[in-house]
Design a protein around this motif. Structure first.
Motif, PDB file in Angstrom:
ATOM      1  N   PHE A   3       0.828  -1.203   0.000  1.00 14.74           N
ATOM      2  CA  PHE A   3       0.000   0.000   0.000  1.00 14.74           C
ATOM      3  C   PHE A   3       0.867   1.259   0.000  1.00 14.74           C
ATOM      4  N   PHE A   4       1.934   1.260   0.788  1.00 16.63           N
ATOM      5  CA  PHE A   4       2.805   2.435   0.808  1.00 16.63           C
ATOM      6  C   PHE A   4       3.561   2.577  -0.513  1.00 16.63           C
ATOM      7  N   LEU A   5       3.919   1.474  -1.141  1.00 15.68           N
ATOM      8  CA  LEU A   5       4.559   1.536  -2.456  1.00 15.68           C
ATOM      9  C   LEU A   5       3.632   2.204  -3.468  1.00 15.68           C
ATOM     10  N   VAL A   6       2.401   1.719  -3.532  1.00 20.32           N
ATOM     11  CA  VAL A   6       1.431   2.288  -4.461  1.00 20.32           C
ATOM     12  C   VAL A   6       1.106   3.730  -4.087  1.00 20.32           C
ATOM     13  N   GLY A   7       0.983   3.990  -2.765  1.00 26.13           N
ATOM     14  CA  GLY A   7       0.698   5.352  -2.321  1.00 26.13           C
ATOM     15  C   GLY A   7       1.796   6.318  -2.698  1.00 26.13           C
ATOM     16  N   GLY A   8       3.052   5.899  -2.579  1.00 26.07           N
ATOM     17  CA  GLY A   8       4.161   6.758  -2.971  1.00 26.07           C
ATOM     18  C   GLY A   8       4.156   7.044  -4.458  1.00 26.07           C
ATOM     19  N   GLN A   9       3.826   6.012  -5.253  1.00 29.90           N
ATOM     20  CA  GLN A   9       3.771   6.203  -6.702  1.00 29.90           C
ATOM     21  C   GLN A   9       2.659   7.174  -7.088  1.00 29.90           C
ATOM     22  N   MET A  10       1.494   6.994  -6.491  1.00 23.18           N
ATOM     23  CA  MET A  10       0.357   7.849  -6.839  1.00 23.18           C
ATOM     24  C   MET A  10       0.546   9.276  -6.320  1.00 23.18           C
ATOM     25  N   SER A  11       1.120   9.420  -5.127  1.00 27.10           N
ATOM     26  CA  SER A  11       1.337  10.763  -4.586  1.00 27.10           C
ATOM     27  C   SER A  11       2.343  11.542  -5.426  1.00 27.10           C
ATOM     28  N   ALA A  12       3.446  10.890  -5.784  1.00 29.03           N
ATOM     29  CA  ALA A  12       4.462  11.572  -6.589  1.00 29.03           C
ATOM     30  C   ALA A  12       3.921  11.906  -7.975  1.00 29.03           C
ATOM     31  N   ARG A  13       3.223  10.971  -8.576  1.00 28.53           N
ATOM     32  CA  ARG A  13       2.656  11.225  -9.905  1.00 28.53           C
ATOM     33  C   ARG A  13       1.642  12.359  -9.841  1.00 28.53           C
ATOM     34  N   GLY A  14       0.798  12.356  -8.811  1.00 29.24           N
ATOM     35  CA  GLY A  14      -0.201  13.403  -8.667  1.00 29.24           C
ATOM     36  C   GLY A  14       0.427  14.760  -8.399  1.00 29.24           C
ATOM     37  N   TYR A  15       1.474  14.758  -7.574  1.00 28.24           N
ATOM     38  CA  TYR A  15       2.148  16.030  -7.267  1.00 28.24           C
ATOM     39  C   TYR A  15       2.802  16.614  -8.516  1.00 28.24           C
ATOM     40  N   LEU A  16       3.484  15.788  -9.283  1.00 27.64           N
ATOM     41  CA  LEU A  16       4.122  16.266 -10.504  1.00 27.64           C
ATOM     42  C   LEU A  16       3.085  16.749 -11.516  1.00 27.64           C
ATOM     43  N   SER A  17       1.959  16.034 -11.587  1.00 32.38           N
ATOM     44  CA  SER A  17       0.881  16.451 -12.488  1.00 32.38           C
ATOM     45  C   SER A  17       0.271  17.772 -12.038  1.00 32.38           C
ATOM     46  N   ALA A  18       0.092  17.937 -10.718  1.00 24.42           N
ATOM     47  CA  ALA A  18      -0.485  19.178 -10.197  1.00 24.42           C
ATOM     48  C   ALA A  18       0.433  20.369 -10.474  1.00 24.42           C
ATOM     49  N   ARG A  19       1.730  20.163 -10.313  1.00 17.57           N
ATOM     50  CA  ARG A  19       2.686  21.237 -10.610  1.00 17.57           C
ATOM     51  C   ARG A  19       2.609  21.627 -12.085  1.00 17.57           C
ATOM     52  N   ALA A  20       2.477  20.637 -12.962  1.00 13.57           N
ATOM     53  CA  ALA A  20       2.384  20.926 -14.392  1.00 13.57           C
ATOM     54  C   ALA A  20       1.129  21.721 -14.718  1.00 13.57           C
ATOM     55  N   GLN A  28      -2.979  23.468  -2.601  1.00 14.34           N
ATOM     56  CA  GLN A  28      -4.128  22.981  -3.363  1.00 14.34           C
ATOM     57  C   GLN A  28      -4.024  21.480  -3.601  1.00 14.34           C
ATOM     58  N   TRP A  29      -2.833  21.044  -3.975  1.00 12.17           N
ATOM     59  CA  TRP A  29      -2.646  19.616  -4.228  1.00 12.17           C
ATOM     60  C   TRP A  29      -2.848  18.798  -2.955  1.00 12.17           C
ATOM     61  N   LEU A  30      -2.284  19.276  -1.830  1.00 14.71           N
ATOM     62  CA  LEU A  30      -2.358  18.507  -0.591  1.00 14.71           C
ATOM     63  C   LEU A  30      -3.797  18.399  -0.090  1.00 14.71           C
ATOM     64  N   VAL A  31      -4.546  19.498  -0.142  1.00 15.00           N
ATOM     65  CA  VAL A  31      -5.945  19.453   0.284  1.00 15.00           C
ATOM     66  C   VAL A  31      -6.729  18.476  -0.573  1.00 15.00           C
ATOM     67  N   SER A  32      -6.480  18.512  -1.872  1.00 13.04           N
ATOM     68  CA  SER A  32      -7.164  17.596  -2.767  1.00 13.04           C
ATOM     69  C   SER A  32      -6.788  16.152  -2.477  1.00 13.04           C
ATOM     70  N   ARG A  33      -5.519  15.924  -2.214  1.00 19.53           N
ATOM     71  CA  ARG A  33      -5.014  14.568  -2.004  1.00 19.53           C
ATOM     72  C   ARG A  33      -5.518  13.959  -0.699  1.00 19.53           C
ATOM     73  N   LEU A  34      -5.544  14.760   0.365  1.00 18.29           N
ATOM     74  CA  LEU A  34      -5.894  14.229   1.683  1.00 18.29           C
ATOM     75  C   LEU A  34      -7.392  14.271   1.975  1.00 18.29           C
ATOM     76  N   GLY A  35      -8.154  14.951   1.127  1.00 18.07           N
ATOM     77  CA  GLY A  35      -9.588  15.056   1.388  1.00 18.07           C
ATOM     78  C   GLY A  35     -10.276  13.721   1.476  1.00 18.07           C
ATOM     79  N   ARG A  36      -9.888  12.786   0.606  1.00 13.24           N
ATOM     80  CA  ARG A  36     -10.538  11.479   0.606  1.00 13.24           C
ATOM     81  C   ARG A  36     -10.228  10.691   1.870  1.00 13.24           C
ATOM     82  N   LEU A  37      -9.099  10.987   2.510  1.00 20.57           N
ATOM     83  CA  LEU A  37      -8.760  10.311   3.756  1.00 20.57           C
ATOM     84  C   LEU A  37      -9.505  10.890   4.944  1.00 20.57           C
ATOM     85  N   SER A  38      -9.577  12.218   5.017  1.00 21.26           N
ATOM     86  CA  SER A  38     -10.072  12.872   6.227  1.00 21.26           C
ATOM     87  C   SER A  38     -11.572  12.713   6.420  1.00 21.26           C
ATOM     88  N   ARG A  39     -12.343  12.822   5.348  1.00 23.86           N
ATOM     89  CA  ARG A  39     -13.812  12.760   5.513  1.00 23.86           C
ATOM     90  C   ARG A  39     -14.287  11.454   6.140  1.00 23.86           C
TER      91      ARG A  39
END
Length: 372
Positions: A76-93, A100-111
């Motif tokens: 799970f942490f392997l996949v999470g690291g891959q998705m977080s890095a990919r999402g962060y790089l995509s958000a920067r692009a 903005q990226w962090l709020v979007s990323r963590l929203g699904r966890l917190s609710r």
């Protein structure tokens, strides 16, 4: 059948051509491993009117290999690291800020976490008001809330993604090694082990980040991780005295999981290697629209499944007590093979109750799901 066919067709049409379906499958398989592991090794026993937890691993050491299969946190942490890095790089692009990226990323966890805490606060209060003793309530609340430690670590590592993308996995491995040498080899302070909680899981998270930036490693790297990690783990167990079980076992002086030890990290490296080797076969299987639709739909409720699976176990166990009978596999001490067989028979019941809980609570996970 028509509705099922339409659902499959909609899911297939909505899936971007460049989506790596195997990553979604791995994430769900990792959560499924945790769920089945908890359902198999968690016994709730009533002793003198008080509920306490028991583990069959304490009585049946031959079940230890189950922990090798179902302790899937590294995946799970392997996949999470891959998705977080990919999402962060995509958000920067796209020009997004880090916030903005962090709020979007963590929203699904917190609710869904907030909902779980609120519901169980009400349940605990009601139990105490109805005369339940505090040790029983504490046992149940601790059991339900225990998976939250993993989410806290995952959220912290996700927030650190910009730094993780610049980190080589060898450094957190070195930190875990040093901590274990001081704590276990030199009789250092026990609290030092908790340094390994974020650092130990940073190893697969960092590997996933590297995967996102440099592409999926080849099969040679996969075999090296699998065989090297397995050999290192076997050496640590056989020669250095680490426990063979990859989860905590009551009565053992050392737990490989709480906090993570070097053996847990090397075992996780072996799992990461196996994951790389499985990517190809998984991708071929997931080309089938029906299989992909099942995985995609399951992932929509993955966090709900993770958060509520122990509530399902507690609900079935409590309902069984209302019959006035001591039911094998639910209320008996997990000290025999018969208990294991009985517990396996209860798994479908746990699953049905969990499906009901998902139907009630999954909307809190789906709202505003991050696209990156």
């Amino acid at each position: 059948m028509t509705r099922v066919r339409e659902l499959v067709e909609r899911t297939e049409a909505a899936t971007p051509p460049d989506r790596d379906r195997a990553v979604d499958a791995l994430r769900f398989l990792a959560i499924l491993g945790v769920v089945l592991g908890h359902w198999l090794v968690t016994g709730l026993i009533v002793d003198s009117g008080t509920v306490h937890g028991e583990s069959p691993l304490q009585y049946l050491p031959w079940l230890t290999p189950v922990s090798w299969v179902l302790q899937t946190l590294a995946v799970f942490f392997l996949v999470g690291g891959q998705m977080s890095a990919r999402g962060y790089l995509s958000a920067r692009a796209r020009g997004w800020s880090y916030g903005q990226w962090l709020v979007s990323r963590l929203g699904r966890l917190s609710r869904p976490v907030v909902v779980l805490v609120v519901v169980w606060a009400a349940v605990a209060g009601s139990m105490l008001a109805c005369g339940a003793d505090w040790p029983t309530v504490r046992t149940l609340v601790h059991l339900v809330m225990s998976p939250l430690w993993f989410l806290a670590v995952f959220a912290a590592l996700t927030a650190a993604t910009p730094l993780v993308t610049k980190l080589h996995p060898v450094w957190p491995v070195a930190v875990v090694l040093c901590v274990d040498v001081v704590r276990l080899g030199l009789d250092g302070p026990e609290w030092l082990g908790w340094v390994n909680v974020p650092v130990g899981w940073l190893v697969p998270f960092c590997l996933g980040s590297t995967w996102a930036r440099r592409g999926v490693p080849g099969r040679g790297t996969g075999w090296a991780l699998l065989l090297g990690g397995a050999a290192a783990t076997a050496g640590l167990v056989l020669l250095a005295g680490y426990p063979a079980a990859m989860v905590g076992v009551p009565g053992n002086g050392i737990s490989n999981l709480n906090p993570p030890t070097l053996a847990a990290v090397t075992f996780g490296l072996a799992q990461c290697g196996a994951t790389v080797l499985l990517l190809g076969p998984l991708r071929r299987v997931l080309r089938r629209p029906v299989v992909w639709a099942a995985v995609a739909l399951a992932n929509l409720s993955a966090m709900t499944i993770y958060l509520w699976h122990l509530t399902a176990l507690i609900a079935v166990t409590a309902a069984g007590r209302l019959t006035g009978e001591t039911l094998p596999g639910l209320h008996t001490v997990p000290a025999s093979g018969n208990w294991v067989l009985a517990r396996l028979a209860w798994l479908p019941v746990f699953a049905v109750v969990l499906l009901v809980l998902c139907a009630v609570f999954r909307r809190h996970e789906r709202g505003g799901v991050s696209k990156v």
